[in-house]
Write a protein that holds these residues in place. Structure first.
Motif, short mmCIF file in Angstrom:
data_model
loop_
_atom_site.label_atom_id
_atom_site.label_comp_id
_atom_site.label_asym_id
_atom_site.label_seq_id
_atom_site.Cartn_x
_atom_site.Cartn_y
_atom_site.Cartn_z
N LEU A 1 0.86 -1.19 0.00
CA LEU A 1 0.00 0.00 0.00
C LEU A 1 0.90 1.24 0.00
N PRO A 2 0.81 2.09 -1.05
CA PRO A 2 1.64 3.30 -1.09
C PRO A 2 1.25 4.28 0.02
N THR A 3 2.24 4.76 0.77
CA THR A 3 2.00 5.78 1.80
C THR A 3 2.94 6.95 1.53
N VAL A 4 2.83 8.01 2.31
CA VAL A 4 3.64 9.21 2.04
C VAL A 4 5.13 8.95 2.24
N TRP A 5 5.49 7.95 3.07
CA TRP A 5 6.91 7.68 3.33
C TRP A 5 7.41 6.43 2.60
N GLY A 6 6.61 5.87 1.73
CA GLY A 6 7.02 4.66 1.00
C GLY A 6 5.92 3.61 1.04
N GLU A 7 6.22 2.44 0.55
CA GLU A 7 5.21 1.37 0.48
C GLU A 7 5.13 0.58 1.78
N LYS A 8 3.94 0.52 2.35
CA LYS A 8 3.68 -0.33 3.51
C LYS A 8 3.41 -1.74 3.02
N VAL A 9 3.96 -2.74 3.69
CA VAL A 9 3.74 -4.14 3.33
C VAL A 9 3.11 -4.87 4.50
N VAL A 10 2.01 -5.56 4.25
CA VAL A 10 1.36 -6.38 5.27
C VAL A 10 1.34 -7.82 4.79
N MET A 11 1.84 -8.72 5.61
CA MET A 11 1.88 -10.15 5.26
C MET A 11 0.98 -10.92 6.22
N ARG A 12 -0.01 -11.60 5.68
CA ARG A 12 -0.89 -12.47 6.48
C ARG A 12 -0.31 -13.88 6.45
N ILE A 13 -0.01 -14.43 7.63
CA ILE A 13 0.57 -15.77 7.73
C ILE A 13 -0.56 -16.79 7.69
N LEU A 14 -0.53 -17.66 6.70
CA LEU A 14 -1.59 -18.65 6.50
C LEU A 14 -1.05 -20.03 6.86
N ASP A 15 -1.35 -20.47 8.07
CA ASP A 15 -0.88 -21.77 8.53
C ASP A 15 -1.91 -22.82 8.16
N ASN A 16 -1.53 -23.74 7.25
CA ASN A 16 -2.48 -24.73 6.74
C ASN A 16 -3.00 -25.69 7.81
N SER A 17 -2.36 -25.72 8.98
CA SER A 17 -2.83 -26.65 10.02
C SER A 17 -4.23 -26.27 10.49
N SER A 18 -4.60 -24.98 10.38
CA SER A 18 -5.94 -24.57 10.82
C SER A 18 -7.03 -25.04 9.88
N SER A 19 -6.66 -25.37 8.62
CA SER A 19 -7.67 -25.83 7.67
C SER A 19 -8.04 -27.28 7.89
N SER A 20 -7.28 -27.99 8.74
CA SER A 20 -7.58 -29.40 9.01
C SER A 20 -8.11 -29.60 10.43
N MET A 21 -8.54 -28.50 11.07
CA MET A 21 -9.06 -28.60 12.42
C MET A 21 -10.43 -29.28 12.41
N SER A 22 -10.81 -29.75 13.59
CA SER A 22 -12.15 -30.29 13.77
C SER A 22 -13.07 -29.17 14.23
N LEU A 23 -14.37 -29.30 13.93
CA LEU A 23 -15.32 -28.29 14.38
C LEU A 23 -15.36 -28.19 15.91
N ARG A 24 -15.00 -29.28 16.59
CA ARG A 24 -14.96 -29.26 18.05
C ARG A 24 -13.84 -28.33 18.54
N ASP A 25 -12.83 -28.08 17.68
CA ASP A 25 -11.73 -27.21 18.07
C ASP A 25 -12.11 -25.73 18.01
N LEU A 26 -13.29 -25.41 17.46
CA LEU A 26 -13.70 -24.02 17.30
C LEU A 26 -14.33 -23.43 18.57
N SER A 27 -14.39 -24.22 19.64
CA SER A 27 -14.92 -23.76 20.94
C SER A 27 -16.40 -23.38 20.88
N LEU A 28 -17.17 -24.06 20.03
CA LEU A 28 -18.62 -23.83 20.00
C LEU A 28 -19.25 -24.45 21.24
N LEU A 29 -20.14 -23.70 21.89
CA LEU A 29 -20.91 -24.29 22.98
C LEU A 29 -21.79 -25.41 22.42
N GLU A 30 -22.17 -26.37 23.25
CA GLU A 30 -22.87 -27.56 22.76
C GLU A 30 -24.14 -27.21 21.99
#
Length: 556
Positions: A265-294
Motif C-alpha cells: 500500500l503506497p504511503t507518504v513515506w514509502g510502500e507499507k507491506v502487510v503479510m498475512r501468515i496462512l498456517d495450513n494446520s488450521s484448515s484441518s481442524m475439527s469443528l470441536r476445536d472451534l470452541s462452540l458451545l454444545e
C-alpha cells in the motif's frame, strides 16, 4: 523399572475408574498415559513428572529455572526444535539437557555431536520446553545485530529494476533480515506482519492474538531493499510503487511449508507491506476445536449436514471467518461430494477440493466464476465473500436449486445478515427461503493457564454489563490476566472464538419476508434460544477461558 501406571497410582494421579484404560494395552507403554492426558484425566505436567520418576531423572520447570545462555548457544536451534530438547546448564563438564522424552537416544547423540561434550538429561513438560526453545532461540539478537551493522554502514541498499543487489545471496544482510523477520513471526504465532515506512525509520509490528506488538525499528536506509526483497519473493512488480498490489509467497519453517499473503500500500513515506501468515494446520481442524458451545454446535451441525441451503459466517476482518468456513468444508468434503470454492485470494490449499482464484483483470469475478462453476456439477460451493447484488443473487439461486452454499458477509451480528442481503437488492422471500443458518463470531484472547488469577465482581456490575448473568444464581469464579514468562507478561496466550448461531426458523423467515428490522429478527431469534455474542463470551468467561475485559473489547 516401575511402569507409568504404577507411578501414576503411587502418586495418587490415576483414579481407579481409569485404570482399565491403562491396562487395555501394554501398561509400560506411554501411549496409554498419553491418552489420559488427551482426555483430561491427568495434566501434561503430571505426565512429565511421572515420566521423570520412571527414568529416575530430575524434573525441571523451565519458567522458574535460571537457564545458562552459554549452554543454549552450544546447540543449534534446528536440533532443539527437531528433538524437543534445550541445553539449560553446564555442570562438571557435562551439558544439562532438558528433554520431553528422556529415552530419545537419537536426540542425545545429536546434541553430543553438536556440543562436543557428554549430556546429563533432565525431564521437562512439553509446552514448557517448547516455549523456552522459542524464548531462548529467538531471532531478536541476530535481528538487532544485523540492524546495527546495516545502520553503521549507513549506505542505502542498491535497488535496480531487478530488485536488490545480489538478491540470490542468502548471506546478504537484507536477505537474512527478511528471513529472520518472517521466521520470528511464525515462532511467535503472529497472524500478520506489518512493515511500515516512517520519516526516519522502518517500523515493524507483529499482530499476535489480535493485538499489534512493536518490534525493533530498522534504519531508513534499508527500507527500499527490504520492500524490494519481499516483492521479489511474492512475485510482485517491483517497478510499480504508485498503486496497491497483492502477491503470495511460501517459506519453509520447521519442516512445514507456510504460505503468506502479501499486500502493498503506497504511503507518504514509502510502500507499507502487510503479510498475512496462512498456517495450513488450521484448515484441518475439527469443528470441536472451534470452541462452540454444545447448543451452538448442534444448531450449526444440523445446518451444514443438509444437502442444500445457505450458511453465512459474519464478522469483521480478522474474526476467524475463513477458519470456520474451511473447518466446515473439511467436515463436509468426502470423495463422493464435488466441492468447488471461489476465493480472493485462495488462503488455504486443501487436497481433494477444486479451488478457483478470482482474477478481475482477466474478467474472472466472483459472479462470473460462480456462474461457471454451477455448470461444473458441484454439490458444495464455498464463496470467499458476498460483496454485491449479482454474486448474492446467484448464490441464493444456487442454494435453492440443491447446492450447499457457504460464504461470508460483513455484518455486526447474525440477525443483520438478513437485512444486509435485502439491502443488496435480493427479494426478501428468496432470502428467507434460501438462508438456513448465520454464524456471527469474534476472536477473543485466551487467558494464560499458568498465571490467570480469580477476581471478584459485584453482582450489580455483571447485571449492568448485560452479559446474561442470572442474579438468582451463585456468583461464578471469574479469572483475570496476570502475566508471566510463558505469555510474555500479557496474561493471554492464544485465542478463542465467541459465537452467535442463528438458525432461520419459520418465524424468522416470515419476518424476513415482511422486511422486519434486524432488532425484531434478533428478539425472535433470542426467544427461540439463540445465544448472543455477549452471552457466549460470558459462558466462556465462566469456564475460565477468557476475561470479561476481553469480551467487552471484542463485542460491542
Amino acid at each position: 523399572m516401575a511402569t507409568l501406571t504404577e507411578i501414576l497410582i503411587l502418586h495418587g494421579l490415576l483414579p481407579i475408574e481409569h485404570l482399565d484404560t491403562m491396562m487395555a494395552g501394554d501398561p509400560a507403554d506411554e501411549s496409554a498415559a498419553r491418552a489420559l492426558v488427551d482426555s483430561g484425566v491427568i495434566t501434561e505436567v503430571q505426565f512429565a513428572r511421572a515420566r521423570a520418576a520412571q527414568a529416575n531423572l530430575p524434573f525441571v520447570e523451565l519458567l522458574d529455572y535460571d537457564v545458562d545462555r552459554l549452554a543454549v548457544a552450544l546447540v543449534p536451534a534446528a536440533v532443539c526444535q527437531r528433538h524437543d530438547v534445550l541445553p539449560i546448564a553446564l555442570e562438571g563438564g557435562r551439558l544439562v539437557l532438558a528433554m520431553v522424552d528422556p529415552g530419545n537416544v537419537f536426540a542425545g547423540d545429536d546434541v553430543r555431536a553438536a556440543a562436543g561434550m557428554s549430556v546429563k538429561p533432565v525431564v521437562a513438560e512439553r509446552e514448557d520446553l517448547r516455549a523456552a526453545i522459542d524464548r531462548y532461540h529467538r531471532a531478536d539478537d541476530e535481528l538487532s545485530s544485523l540492524t546495527s551493522t546495516m545502520e553503521e554502514e549507513n549506505a542505502p541498499v542498491e535497488v535496480t529494476a531487478f530488485g536488490v543487489s545480489d538478491p540470490g545471496d542468502d548471506d546478504a544482510p537484507i536477505v537474512r533480515f527478511v528471513n529472520l523477520l518472517v521466521s520470528q513471526a511464525i515462532i511467535d504465532k503472529a497472524s500478520d506482519i506489518h512493515i511500515e515506512p516512517g520519516e526516519h525509520s522502518l517500523r515493524v509490528r507483529y499482530r499476535i492474538d489480535g493485538v499489534l506488538h512493536e518490534m525493533r525499528a530498522a534504519p531508513k536506509s534499508i527500507q527500499n531493499g527490504v520492500i524490494s526483497r519481499l516483492k521479489i519473493m511474492s512475485d510482485i512488480d517491483i517497478a510499480e510503487r504508485r498503486k496497491p498490489q497483492d502477491g503470495r509467497m511460501s517459506v519453509s519453517h520447521g519442516g512445514r511449508q507456510i504460505d503468506l499473503r502479501v499486500a502493498t500500500l503506497p504511503t507518504v513515506w514509502g510502500e507499507k507491506v502487510v503479510m498475512r501468515i496462512l498456517d495450513n494446520s488450521s484448515s484441518s481442524m475439527s469443528l470441536r476445536d472451534l470452541s462452540l458451545l454444545e447448543r451452538n454446535y448442534q444448531t450449526y451441525q444440523a445446518s451444514y449436514t443438509k444437502p442444500y441451503g445457505m450458511i453465512l459466517v459474519t464478522g469483521p476482518t480478522g474474526s476467524g471467518k475463513s477458519t470456520t468456513l474451511y473447518t466446515t468444508l473439511h467436515a463436509v468434503a468426502r470423495p463422493e461430494i464435488n466441492v468447488i470454492t471461489v476465493e480472493d485470494p485462495v488462503e488455504y490449499r486443501m487436497t481433494g477440493i477444486n479451488q478457483v482464484q478470482v482474477n478481475p483483470k482477466a474478467g474472472l469475478t466472483f459472479a462470473s466464476a460462480l456462474r461457471s462453476i454451477l455448470r461444473s456439477d458441484p454439490d458444495v460451493v464455498l464463496l470467499g465473500e458476498i460483496r454485491d447484488h449479482e454474486t448474492a443473487q446467484i448464490a441464493i439461486e444456487a442454494s435453492l436449486t440443491g447446492h450447499l452454499v457457504l460464504s461470508t458477509l460483513h455484518t455486526n451480528d447474525a440477525p443483520s445478515a438478513i437485512t444486509r442481503l435485502t439491502e443488496m437488492g435480493i427479494e426478501p422471500f428468496l432470502v428467507g427461503s434460501a438462508l438456513d443458518c448465520v454464524v456471527a463470531q469474534r476472536l477473543a484472547r485466551r487467558l494464560c493457564d499458568r498465571c490467570k488469577q480469580p477476581v471478584q465482581y459485584a453482582a450489580e456490575d455483571l447485571i449492568r454489563l448485560r452479559l446474561g448473568f442470572d442474579p438468582t444464581l451463585e456468583l461464578p469464579v471469574i479469572y483475570q490476566p496476570a502475566g508471566c514468562a510463558s505469555c510474555s507478561n500479557t496474561g493471554y496466550r492464544g485465542r478463542i472464538a465467541i459465537h452467535e448461531v442463528m438458525a432461520v426458523s419459520e418465524d424468522i423467515e416470515r419476518l424476513a419476508v415482511a422486511r422486519a428490522s434486524s432488532a425484531d429478527i434478533g428478539r425472535t431469534a433470542r426467544a427461540e434460544g439463540m445465544v448472543t455474542l455477549r452471552e457466549d463470551g460470558w459462558e466462556k468467561a465462566k469456564m475460565g477461558l477468557t476475561s470479561i475485559e476481553e469480551i467487552l473489547r471484542v463485542v460491542a
